[in-house]
Design a protein around this motif. Structure first.
Motif, short mmCIF file in Angstrom:
data_model
loop_
_atom_site.label_atom_id
_atom_site.label_comp_id
_atom_site.label_asym_id
_atom_site.label_seq_id
_atom_site.Cartn_x
_atom_site.Cartn_y
_atom_site.Cartn_z
N SER A 35 0.83 -1.03 0.15
CA SER A 35 0.04 0.06 -0.02
C SER A 35 0.78 1.08 0.06
N THR A 36 0.51 2.36 -0.72
CA THR A 36 1.19 3.64 -0.70
C THR A 36 0.76 4.50 0.64
N ASN A 37 -0.06 3.99 1.57
CA ASN A 37 -0.45 4.54 2.65
C ASN A 37 0.53 3.89 3.79
N LEU A 38 1.34 4.41 4.44
CA LEU A 38 2.14 3.91 5.30
C LEU A 38 1.65 3.20 6.36
N GLU A 39 0.41 3.58 7.06
CA GLU A 39 -0.28 2.87 8.13
C GLU A 39 -0.92 1.58 7.63
N ASP A 40 -0.80 1.58 6.26
CA ASP A 40 -1.61 0.25 5.81
C ASP A 40 -0.70 -0.97 5.34
N ASN A 41 0.65 -0.73 5.76
CA ASN A 41 1.46 -1.74 5.73
C ASN A 41 2.01 -2.24 7.15
N LYS A 42 1.91 -3.30 7.57
CA LYS A 42 2.33 -3.68 8.99
C LYS A 42 3.41 -4.62 8.95
N VAL A 43 4.64 -3.91 9.32
CA VAL A 43 5.87 -4.79 9.12
C VAL A 43 6.34 -5.51 10.40
N THR A 44 6.63 -6.67 10.75
CA THR A 44 6.92 -7.20 11.78
C THR A 44 8.17 -8.15 11.83
N PHE A 45 8.95 -7.71 12.70
CA PHE A 45 10.33 -8.31 12.80
C PHE A 45 10.23 -9.49 13.74
N GLY A 46 11.13 -10.52 13.58
CA GLY A 46 11.27 -11.59 14.41
C GLY A 46 10.29 -12.66 14.29
N THR A 47 9.58 -12.70 12.98
CA THR A 47 8.41 -13.82 12.98
C THR A 47 9.12 -15.17 12.48
N ASP A 48 8.29 -16.18 12.41
CA ASP A 48 8.66 -17.40 11.98
C ASP A 48 8.47 -17.53 10.54
N SER A 49 8.99 -18.33 9.55
CA SER A 49 8.92 -18.36 8.25
C SER A 49 7.39 -18.36 7.39
N ALA A 50 6.26 -18.35 8.50
CA ALA A 50 4.95 -18.06 7.75
C ALA A 50 4.44 -16.71 8.39
N GLY A 51 5.47 -16.05 9.13
CA GLY A 51 5.18 -14.79 9.29
C GLY A 51 4.17 -14.49 10.46
N VAL A 52 3.66 -15.54 11.33
CA VAL A 52 2.72 -15.50 12.46
C VAL A 52 2.95 -15.66 13.42
N LEU A 88 2.11 -7.27 6.29
CA LEU A 88 0.64 -7.39 6.00
C LEU A 88 0.26 -6.34 5.31
N ALA A 89 -0.40 -6.45 4.11
CA ALA A 89 -0.58 -5.46 3.32
C ALA A 89 -2.17 -5.49 2.87
N ALA A 90 -3.21 -4.90 3.14
CA ALA A 90 -4.43 -5.48 3.00
C ALA A 90 -4.73 -7.13 3.36
N THR A 91 -5.05 -7.83 2.46
CA THR A 91 -5.39 -9.23 2.80
C THR A 91 -4.18 -10.13 2.33
N GLN A 92 -2.98 -9.63 2.10
CA GLN A 92 -1.75 -10.46 1.64
C GLN A 92 -0.87 -10.12 2.67
N ARG A 93 -0.27 -11.54 3.10
CA ARG A 93 1.02 -11.54 3.86
C ARG A 93 2.21 -11.80 3.21
N TYR A 94 3.20 -11.23 3.41
CA TYR A 94 4.66 -11.25 2.55
C TYR A 94 5.60 -11.27 3.81
N VAL A 95 6.52 -12.47 3.50
CA VAL A 95 7.61 -12.91 4.40
C VAL A 95 8.84 -12.82 3.42
N SER A 96 10.06 -12.35 4.21
CA SER A 96 11.41 -12.40 3.64
C SER A 96 11.81 -13.80 3.45
N ALA A 97 12.74 -13.82 2.33
CA ALA A 97 13.12 -15.20 2.12
C ALA A 97 14.04 -15.75 3.16
N ALA A 98 14.94 -14.79 3.49
CA ALA A 98 15.83 -15.23 4.48
C ALA A 98 15.56 -14.40 5.91
N ILE A 99 16.38 -15.17 6.94
CA ILE A 99 16.27 -14.73 8.30
C ILE A 99 17.02 -13.23 8.41
#
Length: 258
Positions: A35-52, A88-99
Protein backbone atom coordinates in the motif's frame (compact mmCIF):
# COMPACT_ATOMS: atom_id res chain seq x y z
CA UNK A 1 -5.07 -0.68 9.29
CA UNK A 2 -7.57 -0.47 6.46
CA UNK A 3 -8.66 -3.33 4.20
CA UNK A 4 -11.12 -6.20 4.58
CA UNK A 5 -11.44 -9.88 3.78
CA UNK A 6 -9.46 -12.91 4.91
CA UNK A 7 -5.66 -13.03 4.83
CA UNK A 8 -4.17 -15.19 2.08
CA UNK A 9 -2.98 -18.48 3.57
CA UNK A 10 0.34 -18.66 1.72
CA UNK A 11 2.74 -15.75 2.27
CA UNK A 12 4.22 -14.12 -0.82
CA UNK A 13 8.01 -13.71 -1.07
CA UNK A 14 9.82 -10.41 -0.66
CA UNK A 15 13.44 -9.31 -0.40
CA UNK A 16 15.16 -7.29 2.32
CA UNK A 17 18.33 -5.22 2.02
CA UNK A 18 20.59 -5.23 3.89
CA UNK A 19 19.97 -8.51 5.71
CA UNK A 20 21.19 -7.19 9.06
CA UNK A 21 21.38 -3.85 10.85
CA UNK A 22 21.12 -2.06 14.16
CA UNK A 23 18.16 -0.38 15.84
CA UNK A 24 17.21 2.80 14.02
CA UNK A 25 18.80 1.80 10.72
CA UNK A 26 16.46 1.94 7.73
CA UNK A 27 16.14 -1.17 5.55
CA UNK A 28 14.48 -1.57 2.16
CA UNK A 29 11.83 -4.21 1.54
CA UNK A 30 11.02 -5.04 -2.07
CA UNK A 31 7.88 -6.88 -3.16
CA UNK A 32 4.57 -6.32 -4.95
CA UNK A 33 1.18 -4.78 -4.15
CA UNK A 34 2.22 -2.90 -1.03
CA UNK A 35 0.00 0.00 0.00
CA UNK A 36 1.17 3.54 -0.68
CA UNK A 37 -0.39 4.52 2.67
CA UNK A 38 2.25 4.03 5.36
CA UNK A 39 -0.20 2.84 8.01
CA UNK A 40 -1.66 0.18 5.74
CA UNK A 41 1.58 -1.83 5.75
CA UNK A 42 2.20 -3.66 9.02
CA UNK A 43 5.86 -4.71 9.18
CA UNK A 44 6.81 -7.24 11.86
CA UNK A 45 10.33 -8.30 12.83
CA UNK A 46 11.25 -11.64 14.41
CA UNK A 47 8.54 -13.86 12.95
CA UNK A 48 8.67 -17.48 11.87
CA UNK A 49 8.84 -18.41 8.19
CA UNK A 50 5.04 -18.19 7.94
CA UNK A 51 5.08 -14.68 9.36
CA UNK A 52 2.60 -15.38 12.14
CA UNK A 53 4.55 -16.51 15.25
CA UNK A 54 7.76 -15.46 16.96
CA UNK A 55 10.94 -17.08 15.64
CA UNK A 56 12.62 -16.73 19.04
CA UNK A 57 10.74 -15.09 21.91
CA UNK A 58 8.91 -12.06 20.56
CA UNK A 59 7.83 -10.09 17.50
CA UNK A 60 8.30 -6.34 17.13
CA UNK A 61 6.58 -3.86 14.81
CA UNK A 62 8.76 -1.61 12.68
CA UNK A 63 8.02 1.95 11.56
CA UNK A 64 7.37 2.38 7.83
CA UNK A 65 9.20 5.47 6.61
CA UNK A 66 8.25 5.48 2.91
CA UNK A 67 5.97 3.30 0.81
CA UNK A 68 5.32 2.57 -2.86
CA UNK A 69 3.51 -0.40 -4.36
CA UNK A 70 6.83 -2.25 -4.78
CA UNK A 71 9.08 -0.90 -2.04
CA UNK A 72 8.99 -0.04 1.66
CA UNK A 73 11.67 1.59 3.78
CA UNK A 74 11.39 0.60 7.42
CA UNK A 75 13.26 1.59 10.59
CA UNK A 76 14.49 -1.35 12.68
CA UNK A 77 12.60 -1.13 16.00
CA UNK A 78 14.02 -1.28 19.51
CA UNK A 79 13.91 -4.85 20.79
CA UNK A 80 13.90 -6.45 17.34
CA UNK A 81 15.02 -10.07 17.47
CA UNK A 82 16.51 -12.43 14.92
CA UNK A 83 13.92 -13.98 12.63
CA UNK A 84 11.98 -13.38 9.43
CA UNK A 85 10.31 -10.10 8.54
CA UNK A 86 6.68 -10.12 7.51
CA UNK A 87 4.53 -7.47 5.88
CA UNK A 88 0.75 -7.50 6.07
CA UNK A 89 -0.77 -5.28 3.37
CA UNK A 90 -4.55 -5.51 2.93
CA UNK A 91 -5.29 -9.25 2.71
CA UNK A 92 -1.84 -10.38 1.62
CA UNK A 93 1.02 -11.41 3.89
CA UNK A 94 4.61 -11.24 2.66
CA UNK A 95 7.61 -12.87 4.34
CA UNK A 96 11.32 -12.37 3.76
CA UNK A 97 13.13 -15.21 2.01
CA UNK A 98 15.94 -15.19 4.59
CA UNK A 99 16.29 -14.61 8.31
CA UNK A 100 17.02 -11.01 9.30
CA UNK A 101 19.55 -10.50 12.09
CA UNK A 102 19.37 -7.26 14.10
CA UNK A 103 22.70 -6.35 15.67
CA UNK A 104 23.78 -4.33 18.69
CA UNK A 105 26.86 -3.10 16.83
CA UNK A 106 28.09 -2.01 13.43
CA UNK A 107 30.97 -3.60 11.54
CA UNK A 108 34.50 -2.20 11.42
CA UNK A 109 37.42 -4.02 9.81
CA UNK A 110 40.86 -3.55 8.33
CA UNK A 111 41.72 -4.50 4.78
CA UNK A 112 44.17 -7.32 4.24
CA UNK A 113 47.90 -6.75 4.63
CA UNK A 114 48.35 -9.11 1.69
CA UNK A 115 47.17 -6.35 -0.66
CA UNK A 116 48.07 -2.96 0.88
CA UNK A 117 47.63 0.27 -1.05
CA UNK A 118 49.84 3.24 -1.87
CA UNK A 119 48.57 6.76 -1.17
CA UNK A 120 46.77 7.08 -4.50
CA UNK A 121 43.53 5.53 -3.28
CA UNK A 122 41.35 7.29 -5.82
CA UNK A 123 39.98 9.70 -3.23
CA UNK A 124 37.13 8.75 -0.94
CA UNK A 125 35.23 6.88 -3.65
CA UNK A 126 38.24 4.80 -4.66
CA UNK A 127 39.04 3.97 -1.05
CA UNK A 128 35.42 2.96 -0.46
CA UNK A 129 35.62 0.64 -3.46
CA UNK A 130 38.70 -1.00 -1.97
CA UNK A 131 36.84 -1.64 1.30
CA UNK A 132 33.96 -3.18 -0.60
CA UNK A 133 36.31 -5.38 -2.63
CA UNK A 134 37.51 -7.34 0.41
CA UNK A 135 36.33 -10.92 -0.05
CA UNK A 136 36.30 -11.50 3.71
CA UNK A 137 34.32 -8.39 4.65
CA UNK A 138 31.34 -9.01 6.93
CA UNK A 139 27.82 -8.80 5.46
CA UNK A 140 28.50 -8.12 1.79
CA UNK A 141 25.13 -6.40 1.34
CA UNK A 142 26.51 -3.37 3.21
CA UNK A 143 28.23 -0.49 1.41
CA UNK A 144 31.28 0.18 3.60
CA UNK A 145 33.34 3.36 3.73
CA UNK A 146 37.03 3.96 4.35
CA UNK A 147 37.84 5.86 7.54
CA UNK A 148 39.83 8.77 6.09
CA UNK A 149 40.45 12.47 6.50
CA UNK A 150 41.53 15.11 3.98
CA UNK A 151 41.02 18.33 5.95
CA UNK A 152 38.82 19.75 8.71
CA UNK A 153 35.78 19.91 6.44
CA UNK A 154 36.34 16.78 4.36
CA UNK A 155 36.39 13.43 6.13
CA UNK A 156 34.63 10.08 6.46
CA UNK A 157 34.33 8.78 10.03
CA UNK A 158 32.17 6.20 11.84
CA UNK A 159 28.90 7.30 13.41
CA UNK A 160 29.29 9.10 16.68
CA UNK A 161 27.75 7.25 19.59
CA UNK A 162 27.50 3.91 17.78
CA UNK A 163 29.22 0.71 18.90
CA UNK A 164 31.46 -1.03 16.41
CA UNK A 165 32.76 -4.58 16.48
CA UNK A 166 36.26 -4.87 15.07
CA UNK A 167 37.32 -8.08 13.35
CA UNK A 168 40.77 -8.15 11.83
CA UNK A 169 40.84 -9.91 8.49
CA UNK A 170 44.32 -11.07 9.41
CA UNK A 171 43.75 -13.13 12.52
CA UNK A 172 40.05 -13.28 13.28
CA UNK A 173 37.11 -15.07 11.74
CA UNK A 174 34.54 -12.50 10.67
CA UNK A 175 31.66 -12.57 13.11
CA UNK A 176 33.69 -13.96 16.01
CA UNK A 177 32.71 -10.99 18.10
CA UNK A 178 32.54 -13.01 21.33
CA UNK A 179 36.16 -14.12 21.07
CA UNK A 180 38.52 -12.13 23.28
CA UNK A 181 41.22 -12.39 20.62
CA UNK A 182 38.97 -10.73 18.04
CA UNK A 183 36.76 -8.36 20.00
CA UNK A 184 37.45 -4.66 20.15
CA UNK A 185 34.72 -2.07 20.57
CA UNK A 186 34.67 1.36 19.02
CA UNK A 187 32.51 4.02 20.63
CA UNK A 188 32.22 7.47 19.14
CA UNK A 189 32.49 9.29 22.46
CA UNK A 190 34.88 11.94 21.19
CA UNK A 191 34.15 14.77 18.81
CA UNK A 192 32.91 13.85 15.35
CA UNK A 193 36.34 14.42 13.82
CA UNK A 194 38.16 12.54 16.58
CA UNK A 195 36.16 9.58 17.92
CA UNK A 196 37.90 7.31 20.39
CA UNK A 197 38.41 3.59 20.72
CA UNK A 198 37.46 1.92 23.97
CA UNK A 199 40.25 -0.56 23.28
CA UNK A 200 43.02 -0.97 20.76
CA UNK A 201 42.22 -3.13 17.79
CA UNK A 202 43.87 -6.51 17.74
CA UNK A 203 45.58 -5.78 14.43
CA UNK A 204 49.05 -5.81 15.97
CA UNK A 205 51.49 -3.80 13.89
CA UNK A 206 48.97 -2.98 11.16
CA UNK A 207 49.57 0.45 9.66
CA UNK A 208 46.56 2.17 8.07
CA UNK A 209 46.27 5.35 6.03
CA UNK A 210 44.14 7.90 7.90
CA UNK A 211 45.15 11.52 7.23
CA UNK A 212 44.09 12.40 10.76
CA UNK A 213 46.70 15.16 10.99
CA UNK A 214 44.64 16.87 8.24
CA UNK A 215 47.83 17.81 6.40
CA UNK A 216 49.56 14.75 5.00
CA UNK A 217 46.90 13.17 2.81
CA UNK A 218 48.64 12.32 -0.48
CA UNK A 219 46.82 15.18 -2.25
CA UNK A 220 43.43 14.07 -0.99
CA UNK A 221 44.40 10.41 -1.46
CA UNK A 222 44.80 10.85 -5.21
CA UNK A 223 48.59 10.88 -5.62
CA UNK A 224 51.79 9.01 -4.80
CA UNK A 225 53.62 12.32 -4.34
CA UNK A 226 54.28 13.71 -0.88
CA UNK A 227 53.54 12.06 2.45
CA UNK A 228 50.53 10.41 4.05
CA UNK A 229 49.53 10.28 7.70
CA UNK A 230 48.89 6.84 9.17
CA UNK A 231 47.73 5.17 12.36
CA UNK A 232 48.83 1.93 14.02
CA UNK A 233 45.94 -0.43 14.68
CA UNK A 234 47.34 -1.99 17.84
CA UNK A 235 47.76 1.30 19.69
CA UNK A 236 44.69 2.93 21.20
CA UNK A 237 46.46 6.30 21.52
CA UNK A 238 47.84 6.48 17.98
CA UNK A 239 45.47 4.29 15.97
CA UNK A 240 44.50 7.35 13.93
CA UNK A 241 47.59 9.54 14.07
CA UNK A 242 50.98 7.91 14.56
CA UNK A 243 53.35 9.32 11.95
CA UNK A 244 53.77 9.85 8.20
CA UNK A 245 55.27 7.88 5.35
CA UNK A 246 55.87 8.51 1.65
CA UNK A 247 52.75 8.14 -0.46
CA UNK A 248 54.67 5.61 -2.56
CA UNK A 249 54.62 3.37 0.51
CA UNK A 250 51.76 0.97 1.18
CA UNK A 251 49.28 0.67 4.05
CA UNK A 252 45.90 -0.89 4.72
CA UNK A 253 42.57 0.87 5.28
CA UNK A 254 40.19 1.03 8.20
CA UNK A 255 36.70 0.27 6.85
CA UNK A 256 33.42 0.86 8.65
CA UNK A 257 29.69 0.43 8.24
CA UNK A 258 28.07 3.90 7.94
Amino acid sequence: MSGSGSIASAPAPMSVSPDSGIVGDVITITGTNFSTNLEDNKVTFGTDSAGVKAYLTKMTTGTVVTATTTSLTVAIPTGAERGYISVLAATQRYVSAAIFSPRQYKFYFTTSTATPYNGNLGGFSGANTKCNSEDSRPDKSIAYKAWLYIDSSSFQVPSQGKVYSHSSLENCAIGSVSSSSCLSLFTGTGSLTNPTLSAASNSTGIIAWTGRDLTNTCSGWTSTAGNGNYGIGSQSSTYLNSSTRACTGVSVLYCYEP
